[in-house]
Motif scaffolding. Structure first.
Motif, PDB file in Angstrom:
ATOM      1  N   GLU A 140     -44.943 -28.444 -16.998  1.00 27.50           N
ATOM      2  CA  GLU A 140     -44.278 -27.329 -17.673  1.00 27.50           C
ATOM      3  C   GLU A 140     -43.147 -26.748 -16.823  1.00 27.50           C
ATOM      4  N   THR A 141     -43.316 -26.767 -15.499  1.00 28.36           N
ATOM      5  CA  THR A 141     -42.330 -26.102 -14.640  1.00 28.36           C
ATOM      6  C   THR A 141     -41.554 -27.044 -13.729  1.00 28.36           C
ATOM      7  N   SER A 142     -41.925 -28.320 -13.665  1.00 26.84           N
ATOM      8  CA  SER A 142     -41.248 -29.212 -12.715  1.00 26.84           C
ATOM      9  C   SER A 142     -41.196 -30.641 -13.244  1.00 26.84           C
ATOM     10  N   THR A 143     -40.337 -31.433 -12.618  1.00 29.52           N
ATOM     11  CA  THR A 143     -40.233 -32.862 -12.889  1.00 29.52           C
ATOM     12  C   THR A 143     -40.312 -33.590 -11.561  1.00 29.52           C
ATOM     13  N   GLU A 144     -41.210 -34.577 -11.488  1.00 26.53           N
ATOM     14  CA  GLU A 144     -41.438 -35.270 -10.223  1.00 26.53           C
ATOM     15  C   GLU A 144     -41.020 -36.734 -10.320  1.00 26.53           C
ATOM     16  N   LEU A 145     -40.138 -37.144  -9.407  1.00 25.09           N
ATOM     17  CA  LEU A 145     -39.815 -38.553  -9.261  1.00 25.09           C
ATOM     18  C   LEU A 145     -40.744 -39.143  -8.209  1.00 25.09           C
ATOM     19  N   LEU A 146     -41.335 -40.298  -8.536  1.00 24.67           N
ATOM     20  CA  LEU A 146     -42.244 -40.977  -7.611  1.00 24.67           C
ATOM     21  C   LEU A 146     -41.667 -42.337  -7.272  1.00 24.67           C
ATOM     22  N   PHE A 147     -41.668 -42.661  -6.000  1.00 28.17           N
ATOM     23  CA  PHE A 147     -41.131 -43.944  -5.549  1.00 28.17           C
ATOM     24  C   PHE A 147     -42.216 -44.693  -4.787  1.00 28.17           C
ATOM     25  N   LYS A 148     -42.354 -45.986  -5.095  1.00 30.32           N
ATOM     26  CA  LYS A 148     -43.330 -46.808  -4.394  1.00 30.32           C
ATOM     27  C   LYS A 148     -42.786 -48.223  -4.265  1.00 30.32           C
ATOM     28  N   SER A 149     -42.858 -48.756  -3.052  1.00 29.90           N
ATOM     29  CA  SER A 149     -42.423 -50.129  -2.805  1.00 29.90           C
ATOM     30  C   SER A 149     -43.257 -50.696  -1.676  1.00 29.90           C
ATOM     31  N   THR A 150     -43.003 -51.943  -1.321  1.00 35.53           N
ATOM     32  CA  THR A 150     -43.758 -52.561  -0.221  1.00 35.53           C
ATOM     33  C   THR A 150     -43.455 -51.879   1.109  1.00 35.53           C
ATOM     34  N   SER A 151     -42.309 -51.192   1.196  1.00 35.43           N
ATOM     35  CA  SER A 151     -41.927 -50.565   2.464  1.00 35.43           C
ATOM     36  C   SER A 151     -42.415 -49.125   2.603  1.00 35.43           C
ATOM     37  N   SER A 187     -41.868 -38.837  -2.897  1.00 33.72           N
ATOM     38  CA  SER A 187     -41.782 -38.033  -4.110  1.00 33.72           C
ATOM     39  C   SER A 187     -40.673 -37.001  -3.960  1.00 33.72           C
ATOM     40  N   MET A 188     -40.036 -36.684  -5.092  1.00 35.69           N
ATOM     41  CA  MET A 188     -39.061 -35.603  -5.180  1.00 35.69           C
ATOM     42  C   MET A 188     -39.451 -34.753  -6.376  1.00 35.69           C
ATOM     43  N   THR A 189     -39.809 -33.499  -6.126  1.00 35.76           N
ATOM     44  CA  THR A 189     -40.251 -32.609  -7.191  1.00 35.76           C
ATOM     45  C   THR A 189     -39.155 -31.594  -7.481  1.00 35.76           C
ATOM     46  N   PHE A 190     -38.617 -31.630  -8.715  1.00 36.85           N
ATOM     47  CA  PHE A 190     -37.469 -30.816  -9.111  1.00 36.85           C
ATOM     48  C   PHE A 190     -37.914 -29.588  -9.901  1.00 36.85           C
ATOM     49  N   TYR A 191     -37.322 -28.453  -9.561  1.00 37.22           N
ATOM     50  CA  TYR A 191     -37.518 -27.209 -10.301  1.00 37.22           C
ATOM     51  C   TYR A 191     -36.162 -26.736 -10.806  1.00 37.22           C
ATOM     52  N   SER A 192     -36.063 -26.498 -12.110  1.00 38.29           N
ATOM     53  CA  SER A 192     -34.827 -25.968 -12.688  1.00 38.29           C
ATOM     54  C   SER A 192     -34.901 -24.447 -12.614  1.00 38.29           C
ATOM     55  N   LEU A 193     -34.175 -23.864 -11.654  1.00 36.34           N
ATOM     56  CA  LEU A 193     -34.268 -22.422 -11.427  1.00 36.34           C
ATOM     57  C   LEU A 193     -33.350 -21.650 -12.375  1.00 36.34           C
ATOM     58  N   PHE A 194     -32.138 -22.159 -12.578  1.00 33.81           N
ATOM     59  CA  PHE A 194     -31.179 -21.596 -13.529  1.00 33.81           C
ATOM     60  C   PHE A 194     -30.426 -22.774 -14.147  1.00 33.81           C
ATOM     61  N   PRO A 195     -29.754 -22.589 -15.281  1.00 30.93           N
ATOM     62  CA  PRO A 195     -28.962 -23.696 -15.831  1.00 30.93           C
ATOM     63  C   PRO A 195     -27.974 -24.218 -14.785  1.00 30.93           C
ATOM     64  N   GLY A 196     -28.070 -25.530 -14.499  1.00 31.66           N
ATOM     65  CA  GLY A 196     -27.176 -26.150 -13.534  1.00 31.66           C
ATOM     66  C   GLY A 196     -27.551 -25.930 -12.083  1.00 31.66           C
ATOM     67  N   PHE A 197     -28.699 -25.307 -11.838  1.00 32.22           N
ATOM     68  CA  PHE A 197     -29.103 -24.960 -10.466  1.00 32.22           C
ATOM     69  C   PHE A 197     -30.551 -25.426 -10.253  1.00 32.22           C
ATOM     70  N   ASN A 198     -30.699 -26.542  -9.519  1.00 32.44           N
ATOM     71  CA  ASN A 198     -32.007 -27.177  -9.387  1.00 32.44           C
ATOM     72  C   ASN A 198     -32.385 -27.358  -7.918  1.00 32.44           C
ATOM     73  N   LEU A 199     -33.668 -27.172  -7.650  1.00 34.87           N
ATOM     74  CA  LEU A 199     -34.200 -27.300  -6.297  1.00 34.87           C
ATOM     75  C   LEU A 199     -35.227 -28.425  -6.276  1.00 34.87           C
ATOM     76  N   ALA A 200     -35.121 -29.315  -5.266  1.00 36.87           N
ATOM     77  CA  ALA A 200     -36.073 -30.420  -5.119  1.00 36.87           C
ATOM     78  C   ALA A 200     -36.775 -30.332  -3.772  1.00 36.87           C
ATOM     79  N   TYR A 201     -38.083 -30.607  -3.810  1.00 36.78           N
ATOM     80  CA  TYR A 201     -38.887 -30.729  -2.591  1.00 36.78           C
ATOM     81  C   TYR A 201     -39.109 -32.223  -2.343  1.00 36.78           C
ATOM     82  N   ILE A 202     -38.721 -32.685  -1.159  1.00 35.71           N
ATOM     83  CA  ILE A 202     -38.683 -34.117  -0.874  1.00 35.71           C
ATOM     84  C   ILE A 202     -39.715 -34.480   0.187  1.00 35.71           C
ATOM     85  N   PHE A 203     -40.521 -35.503  -0.116  1.00 38.47           N
ATOM     86  CA  PHE A 203     -41.498 -36.044   0.825  1.00 38.47           C
ATOM     87  C   PHE A 203     -41.357 -37.570   0.798  1.00 38.47           C
ATOM     88  N   VAL A 204     -40.947 -38.157   1.907  1.00 38.69           N
ATOM     89  CA  VAL A 204     -40.721 -39.598   1.950  1.00 38.69           C
ATOM     90  C   VAL A 204     -41.421 -40.211   3.159  1.00 38.69           C
TER      91      VAL A 204
END
Length: 330
Positions: free
Chosen positions: A22-33, A37-54
């Motif tokens: 409801e409040t976020s969109t998460e990109l998940l990446f997985k490979s042999t290496s 994850s990058m979790t995006f929050y839309s704070l205002f129109p055109g203004f988005n914050l992502a939390y990145i864990f790699v």
């Protein structure tokens, strides 16, 4: 460029999937290496914050240059919590975002984000200047925040800005980072408040610290550092003196060490020791090899020295570490 367009292109890449709430969109990446994850929050129109864990040496990026499209995208603001991220400048030179650094740029990664230490955690703002100007006029009216002015301030002539975070900005960024563990409805409200405070501060910062983008490495220098890393880690039982490696690439020993430290943030000896001990810990957890056998596998001929270095790194002797891991595994 809108964030939805970016996300759509991201999930076209093999290994990347998407999960929405409801409040976020998460990109998940997985490979042999590795994975991330990058979790995006839309704070205002055109203004988005992502939390990145790699935990991976790379994160593949969409090609935003195809069909003659502009190389620039939204305004990107990054803050590195831990790890190391490679940034390619407009002129093809390389710089590195490290712990507590922040950066401003309007340029996407060329084909992939690269993390030399195989780990990265941080924050990233995606700011669509057109949408901000059309749908968030109150930001300028109520808070005096003008993102076009921020671009002129930090990215004149489409340059990239990198600097250690000023103390006040660091305080706000750390508060933002801690919000990721809070329940979403509470966290999102706080994210909005701290984000406005952050960009208000950055816009009005006097005595802007000089950009470290002027401390760069060429593609050839970076390539030498990466080839050295591949050589010294491909067989941990082998030992490669710096003078030998320098001779192989026809550079001075001092230059070789500087290239490696520039890319990986550590001296060759320190980097290799950490790789060896990490591999040893994996072997203790997954095999029944003796301490002497593990020591030999990771390049230590002296078992006592290996045990002492291992205990200094992990706070336990090799046998204590193996027992604790097996107890956790049941």
């Amino acid at each position: 460029m809108k964030i939805d367009d970016i996300l759509k292109k991201c999930i076209e890449i093999p290994g990347i999937s998407i999960k929405s709430s409801e409040t976020s969109t998460e990109l998940l990446f997985k490979s042999t290496s590795g994975k991330g994850s990058m979790t995006f929050y839309s704070l205002f129109p055109g203004f988005n914050l992502a939390y990145i864990f790699v935990n991976s040496p790379i994160w593949p990026a969409p090609d935003f240059h195809e069909n003659g499209s502009n190389a620039t995208g939204p305004l990107l603001f990054n803050y590195c919590v831990t790890g190391r991220c490679e940034i390619v400048l407009n002129n093809g030179n390389y710089v590195y975002l490290k712990d507590n650094d922040l950066s401003f740029t309007e340029h996407f990664a060329q084909s992939q984000y690269q993390y030399p230490r195989h780990i990265y955690e941080g924050l990233e703002f995606f700011i669509d200047l057109t949408t901000i100007a059309n749908e968030n006029t109150w930001l300028l009216r109520e808070f005096g925040i003008d993102f076009h002015q921020i671009v002129k301030h930090y990215c004149p002539e489409e340059s990239t800005y990198i600097s250690p975070a000023p103390t006040e900005a660091e305080t706000i960024l750390k508060k933002l980072w801690e919000l990721f563990d809070l329940p979403d409805p509470v966290a999102v409200t706080q994210m909005k408040i701290y984000s406005l405070a952050l960009f208000s501060y950055l816009q009005n910062l006097d005595n802007l610290p000089p950009s470290q983008a002027c401390t760069f490495f060429t593609e050839t220098q970076v390539d030498i550092a990466k080839q050295v890393e591949k050589i010294i880690t491909s067989d941990l039982r082998q030992h490669h003196p710096a003078w030998e490696l320098a001779a192989r690439f026809s550079v001075s020993e001092t230059s070789l060490k500087n290239y490696f430290r520039g890319v990986y943030g550590q001296n060759i000896s320190v980097y290799l020791r950490e790789i060896r001990l990490k591999k040893a810990a994996e072997l203790f957890a997954s095999t029944k090899l003796s301490v002497s056998e593990v020591a030999e596998q990771v390049g230590y001929m002296n078992q006592s020295k290996f045990a002492a270095v291992f205990k200094k790194q992990y706070g336990q002797t090799p046998l204590e570490y193996r027992r604790s891991i097996h107890l956790k595994q049941g």
